[in-house]
Design an enzyme around this catalytic site. Structure first.
Site, PDB file in Angstrom:
ATOM      1  N   HIS A  94       0.816  -1.214   0.000  1.00 62.95           N
ATOM      2  CA  HIS A  94       0.000   0.000   0.000  1.00 62.95           C
ATOM      3  C   HIS A  94       0.855   1.272   0.000  1.00 62.95           C
ATOM      4  O   HIS A  94       0.314   2.365  -0.217  1.00 62.95           O
ATOM      5  CB  HIS A  94      -0.932   0.030   1.211  1.00 62.95           C
ATOM      6  CG  HIS A  94      -1.998  -1.011   1.192  1.00 62.95           C
ATOM      7  ND1 HIS A  94      -2.894  -1.150   0.150  1.00 62.95           N
ATOM      8  CD2 HIS A  94      -2.317  -1.986   2.094  1.00 62.95           C
ATOM      9  CE1 HIS A  94      -3.717  -2.155   0.411  1.00 62.95           C
ATOM     10  NE2 HIS A  94      -3.389  -2.676   1.577  1.00 62.95           N
TER      11      HIS A  94
ATOM     12  N   ASP B  94      -2.546 -10.523  -2.569  1.00 66.74           N
ATOM     13  CA  ASP B  94      -3.135 -10.078  -1.312  1.00 66.74           C
ATOM     14  C   ASP B  94      -4.620  -9.808  -1.538  1.00 66.74           C
ATOM     15  O   ASP B  94      -5.053  -9.496  -2.650  1.00 66.74           O
ATOM     16  CB  ASP B  94      -2.420  -8.806  -0.849  1.00 66.74           C
ATOM     17  CG  ASP B  94      -2.806  -8.360   0.542  1.00 66.74           C
ATOM     18  OD1 ASP B  94      -2.079  -8.685   1.488  1.00 66.74           O
ATOM     19  OD2 ASP B  94      -3.839  -7.670   0.672  1.00 66.74           O
TER      20      ASP B  94
ATOM     21  N   HIS C 109      -6.265  -7.303  -0.680  1.00 70.60           N
ATOM     22  CA  HIS C 109      -6.514  -5.888  -0.897  1.00 70.60           C
ATOM     23  C   HIS C 109      -5.610  -5.371  -2.012  1.00 70.60           C
ATOM     24  O   HIS C 109      -4.464  -5.795  -2.139  1.00 70.60           O
ATOM     25  CB  HIS C 109      -6.253  -5.106   0.398  1.00 70.60           C
ATOM     26  CG  HIS C 109      -7.038  -5.621   1.560  1.00 70.60           C
ATOM     27  ND1 HIS C 109      -6.524  -6.549   2.452  1.00 70.60           N
ATOM     28  CD2 HIS C 109      -8.309  -5.365   1.959  1.00 70.60           C
ATOM     29  CE1 HIS C 109      -7.445  -6.833   3.354  1.00 70.60           C
ATOM     30  NE2 HIS C 109      -8.542  -6.126   3.077  1.00 70.60           N
TER      31      HIS C 109
ATOM     32  N   ASP D 250      -4.408 -12.940   3.623  1.00 72.48           N
ATOM     33  CA  ASP D 250      -5.659 -12.385   4.127  1.00 72.48           C
ATOM     34  C   ASP D 250      -6.819 -12.723   3.197  1.00 72.48           C
ATOM     35  O   ASP D 250      -7.948 -12.260   3.418  1.00 72.48           O
ATOM     36  CB  ASP D 250      -5.558 -10.875   4.338  1.00 72.48           C
ATOM     37  CG  ASP D 250      -4.935 -10.134   3.168  1.00 72.48           C
ATOM     38  OD1 ASP D 250      -4.551 -10.783   2.185  1.00 72.48           O
ATOM     39  OD2 ASP D 250      -4.813  -8.895   3.260  1.00 72.48           O
TER      40      ASP D 250
END
Length: 344
Positions: free
Chosen positions: A159, A195, A197, A284
């Site tokens: 991120h 991931d 996200h 995740d």
């Protein structure tokens, strides 16, 4: 497969995040890395520490002013008489200027951060720089001839953008690994982000570049973090147009939907003709994860690893998310074992 990990990750702990209106202990905790480390050691993987990385080596990916902010922020916070962790309270959103870096610490914190869920504590810089060192060291091992290496990074990185942190990420470990592979002579590098996200930071860093392909599978930004990037129509710009590929998945997607998107991602990497692969590995995607928009079972992680290995590319696997702490070691090990078997 070689594993690179630094115990300095534990220096980043003790902060809280603002999560859905409540100030809560961070889901991103030292236990994540410790349980992965225990699992890979128990499985017989060789673990070594990274080489020391200088702040100067970050500048192929990150802005110098941003790096200097991360390096000095908490010391400045303490010098101002503050204690504990730092989170911002204002951001340069629409209609506000983004071309001037405020002189004050609180203003700079909001300028360089995009959420109130990524606290800076006294040891954050040490941990983030060591995590970046893990990724760069793993990339160097692969460039030297190792078929694969796993960077057990904490804090995670995908991120973090050129000059912004957030989403528990401070320095973009995967981007630094890809950049290092380029510096060591590989003409093209692919980054495949699995991931749950979207890796908004990695996308931004390589947005206008044709030498690094970015492909991501993630929960749809319609409902899931980071909300404001990760749509399928985002494909890069300038020289990089067509070298970004997003495959957003509906909320609570199961393995059949995920596997179909994964095949699209693998095909895109294959067409690109990369000399090496960097995988942003977040587990995740697990159904039991407290902040997951995807619902895979533990049995699916070895399948994921085997499909990644099917590309037959020199591969750097970089740890990103995964917050079901009790299951994280087994889930990561499932990917690594699946990759090892898939490469046989």
């Amino acid at each position: 497969m070689r594993v690179v990990h630094s115990p300095l990750h534990a220096r980043h702990q003790g902060g809280k995040e603002l999560h859905r209106g409540e100030l809560v202990p961070c889901f991103e905790s030292p236990a994540r890395a410790e349980l992965i480390l225990e699992a890979v050691r128990r499985a017989g993987f060789e673990v070594s520490e990274p080489r020391a990385l200088s702040a100067q080596e970050l500048l192929g990916v990150h802005d110098a002013g941003f790096v200097d902010f991360l390096r000095t922020a908490h010391a400045e916070w303490r010098a101002a008489g503050k204690e504990g962790f730092m989170i911002p309270s204002a951001f340069p959103a629409r209609g506000l200027r983004q071309d001037r870096v405020p002189a004050g610490l609180n203003g700079r914190m909001g300028f360089y951060c995009f959420d109130p869920g990524t606290p800076i504590v006294e040891g954050t810089w040490d941990a983030a720089l060591a995590a970046a060192g893990c990724a760069v060291t793993a990339a160097e091992l692969v460039a030297e001839g190792a078929p694969s290496a796993y960077a057990l990074c904490r804090p995670p990185g995908h991120h973090a953008g050129h000059a912004v942190y957030g989403g528990y990420c401070f320095l973009n470990n995967a981007a630094l690994a890809a950049q290092r592979l380029r510096e060591l002579g590989l003409a093209r590098v692919a980054v495949l982000d699995v991931d749950a996200h979207h890796g908004n930071g990695t996308q931004e860093i390589f947005w206008e570049r044709a030498d690094v392909l970015y492909v991501s599978l993630h929960g749809t930004p319609e409902t899931d973090y980071p909300y404001f990037l990760g749509w399928a129509d985002e494909r890069g710009a300038g020289a990089g147009e067509g070298f970004t590929r997003n495959l957003p998945l509906p909320r609570d997607a199961r393995w059949p939907e995920y596997a179909a998107a994964l095949e699209e991602a693998l095909e895109a990497v294959g067409r690109f003709g990369a000399g090496a692969l960097v995988v942003s590995l977040g587990v995740d995607t697990f159904a039991g994860d407290p902040i997951s928009p995807i619902a895979l079972g533990a049995e699916h992680f070895p399948l994921l690893g085997a499909r990644l290995a099917s590309l037959r590319l020199p591969t750097v696997i970089v740890q990103e998310g995964g917050y079901a702490v009790a299951d994280i070691g087994g889930n990561v090990l499932g990917v690594l074992n699946g990759f090892e078997r898939g490469g046989d």
